[in-house]
Scaffold this motif. Structure first.
Motif, PDB file in Angstrom:
ATOM      1  N   LYS A  33       2.887   9.026   6.487  1.00  0.00           N
ATOM      2  CA  LYS A  33       1.749   9.896   6.158  1.00  0.00           C
ATOM      3  C   LYS A  33       2.255  11.042   5.265  1.00  0.00           C
ATOM      4  N   ARG A  81      -5.283  14.558  -0.060  1.00  0.00           N
ATOM      5  CA  ARG A  81      -6.473  13.954   0.536  1.00  0.00           C
ATOM      6  C   ARG A  81      -6.484  12.434   0.342  1.00  0.00           C
ATOM      7  N   HIS A  82      -5.941  12.013  -0.799  1.00  0.00           N
ATOM      8  CA  HIS A  82      -5.854  10.577  -1.072  1.00  0.00           C
ATOM      9  C   HIS A  82      -4.497  10.003  -0.676  1.00  0.00           C
ATOM     10  N   ARG A  90      -3.330   2.859   2.160  1.00  0.00           N
ATOM     11  CA  ARG A  90      -4.695   3.298   2.441  1.00  0.00           C
ATOM     12  C   ARG A  90      -5.712   2.217   2.136  1.00  0.00           C
ATOM     13  N   ASP A 122      -9.553   2.079   0.640  1.00  0.00           N
ATOM     14  CA  ASP A 122     -10.523   2.963   0.005  1.00  0.00           C
ATOM     15  C   ASP A 122     -11.849   2.818   0.714  1.00  0.00           C
ATOM     16  N   GLY A 123     -12.437   3.972   1.038  1.00  0.00           N
ATOM     17  CA  GLY A 123     -13.714   3.957   1.751  1.00  0.00           C
ATOM     18  C   GLY A 123     -14.845   3.538   0.844  1.00  0.00           C
ATOM     19  N   GLU A 174     -14.183   8.556   0.607  1.00  0.00           N
ATOM     20  CA  GLU A 174     -13.102   8.939   1.510  1.00  0.00           C
ATOM     21  C   GLU A 174     -12.103   7.800   1.561  1.00  0.00           C
ATOM     22  N   VAL A 175     -10.877   8.104   1.895  1.00  0.00           N
ATOM     23  CA  VAL A 175      -9.913   7.035   2.059  1.00  0.00           C
ATOM     24  C   VAL A 175      -9.414   7.075   3.499  1.00  0.00           C
ATOM     25  N   THR A 176      -9.052   5.897   3.987  1.00  0.00           N
ATOM     26  CA  THR A 176      -8.522   5.820   5.345  1.00  0.00           C
ATOM     27  C   THR A 176      -7.088   5.346   5.244  1.00  0.00           C
ATOM     28  N   PHE A 177      -6.179   6.070   5.881  1.00  0.00           N
ATOM     29  CA  PHE A 177      -4.798   5.611   5.882  1.00  0.00           C
ATOM     30  C   PHE A 177      -4.683   4.414   6.813  1.00  0.00           C
ATOM     31  N   CYS A 178      -3.786   3.499   6.481  1.00  0.00           N
ATOM     32  CA  CYS A 178      -3.600   2.347   7.348  1.00  0.00           C
ATOM     33  C   CYS A 178      -2.109   2.071   7.490  1.00  0.00           C
ATOM     34  N   ASP A 192      -3.277  -2.265   1.941  1.00  0.00           N
ATOM     35  CA  ASP A 192      -3.121  -1.415   0.765  1.00  0.00           C
ATOM     36  C   ASP A 192      -3.194  -2.257  -0.509  1.00  0.00           C
TER      37      ASP A 192
END
Ligand code: ATP
Ligand code: MG
Length: 406
Positions: A49, A66-67, A85, A87-88, A98-102, A108
């Motif tokens: 992260k 943020r991204h 991530r 992409d939302g 918004e993006v969600t980390f994974c 990705d």
């Protein structure tokens, strides 16, 4: 498969993996190395992260926290390290809301646009290529990751990227990918001028600028460059494309050929695409002079070089040469021989150091004022007249002579 990656990139990957994270070089750089091209930049994707990345490196810049993007500085070089991530939802086919980390590399890679751009690499795991990017490189194909219609609906710019990559690499666009572009190209209306500008410029500066035709057949230019569709209808397009192909891959040159001497159009389009003033001024001045008569004699060349400046004049000659190349026999606008002569004269004039601008005149406004001229309009007009004398007779560019002339 082992790929050569720069030491600094490997060090970043090693640092991240040493701390228990996953890390890979990813995207365009992997593609370019496989193609033996020099990557513009090296991007790294990681399970760490942003805060975890920052803890591991002494010098970082918060590029887009943020991204998930942190730039790691090593010496003078910066490397973008981005957290895996998803992409939302996409806002207006522009950017993800918004993006969600994974935690999974595969997820990705799934968010990336084309198979050739969705490969990752590190020395430990080798090449990670889950969508057949390598095979598409062998087949010279631009193909979306996943379902094309969905991918272009998420981000319409990808349609221009498809054509741009096909022009840069000389690849075809895969059938379904192409069909989706035809259907969805009107969505490009929603894309910002800046993003359109970058893609259009990369397309025009590529080894295959004539792929602009592809953008036309897909309905892309209709939205982002309707002026081009006019040229297709007027029958001017083919000649312009041939000239672009014959020219150096330079922004000023390619855009000047595109506008074919129409300064007003050049200005309108470049302003609409939010180009910088240098580019707008350069292309406008070149457009204004594109079809101006310049005889292959010293005085005419000096006048031309004064009008355009030392930097732009030789560029104008290159453009004219390309225009001549693109012109079919019989409708020749410029003769290559004349342009060659003009170029020789310009070189000679440059070597000899002939005066080609007010700045290079042996007399300044100050000199005139010292001799009793009132500051203002008269000074400017006098300097202009003296310059005209000197453009005709360069040997007269001495203070003594010019001061006798006022
Ligand atoms: P170049 O740097 O030569 O223009 P590139 O492929 O490196 O090409 P970048 O814009 O630098 O392109 O992006 C790096 C990577 O990020 C791409 O290879 C791709 O995987 C991903 N990417 C960039 N833009 C998009 C997009 N609009 N949609 C999906 N993925 C993208
Ligand atoms: Mg890149």
């Amino acid at each position: 498969m082992r790929i050569e990656i720069p030491q600094k990139v490997d060090n970043i990957i090693e640092t991240l993996t040493g701390a228990g994270f996953e890390a890979y070089a990813v995207g365009g750089c992997v593609r370019d190395v496989i193609l033996s091209r020099t990557p513009n930049d090296w991007d790294i994707t990681t399970s760490a992260k942003p805060m975890e990345i920052k803890k591991l490196f002494p010098r970082t810049i918060d590029t887009g926290i943020r991204h998930g993007t942190v730039t790691v500085m090593i010496g003078k070089d910066g490397f973008e390290v981005t957290t895996y991530r998803i992409d939302g939802e996409y806002e207006d086919a522009r950017h993800p809301k918004e993006v969600t980390f994974c935690t999974d590399l595969h997820e990705d890679l799934l968010r990336r646009d084309f198979t050739i751009n969705a490969m990752a690499y590190n020395h430990k795991d080798g090449l990670v290529d889950i969508f057949g990017g390598q095979q598409d490189i062998d087949r010279k194909l631009i193909r979306c990751v996943g379902e094309a219609t969905e991918r272009f609906t998420e981000d319409a710019l990808r349609m221009m990227r498809a054509v741009r990559f096909s022009a840069q690499l000389g690849y075809s666009i895969e059938e379904k990918t192409g069909q989706a572009i035809r259907k969805l190209s009107p969505n490009l209306r929603k894309i910002s001028a800046e993003r359109v500008r970058e893609e259009l410029t990369k397309l025009l500066e590529s080894p295959n600028p004539s792929f602009l035709k592809t953008a036309y057949t897909y309905g892309i230019t209709k939205i982002v460059l309707p002026e081009w569709d006019e040229k297709e209808k007027d029958g001017k397009a083919s000649r312009i494309l041939r000239s672009m192909e014959a020219s150096d891959p330079d922004k000023l040159i390619r855009y000047s050929i595109l506008f074919d001497g129409d300064e007003q159009e050049a200005k309108a389009v470049l302003q609409r695409l939010k180009f910088d003033n240098d580019t707008i001024n350069g292309v406008c001045r070149l457009s204004r002079s594109l079809y101006m008569k310049i005889d292959a004699d010293e005085v005419s060349v000096r006048r031309g070089a004064y009008k355009l400046g030392r930097k732009l004049f030789p560029i104008l000659l290159k453009i004219r040469l390309a225009v001549a190349e693109g012109t079919e026999d019989g409708e020749a606008l410029f003769s290559k021989e004349e342009i060659g002569k003009t170029d020789e004269i310009f070189r000679m004039i440059t070597e000899r150091g002939d005066c080609l601008s007010l700045k290079e005149l042996a007399v300044t406004g100050g000199d005139l004022i010292e001799r009793g001229m009132k500051p203002g309009k008269e000074v400017g007009e006098t300097l202009q007249r003296l310059l005209e004398i000197v453009l005709e007779h360069p040997e007269r560019n001495t203070k003594d002579f010019l001061l006798t002339r006022i």
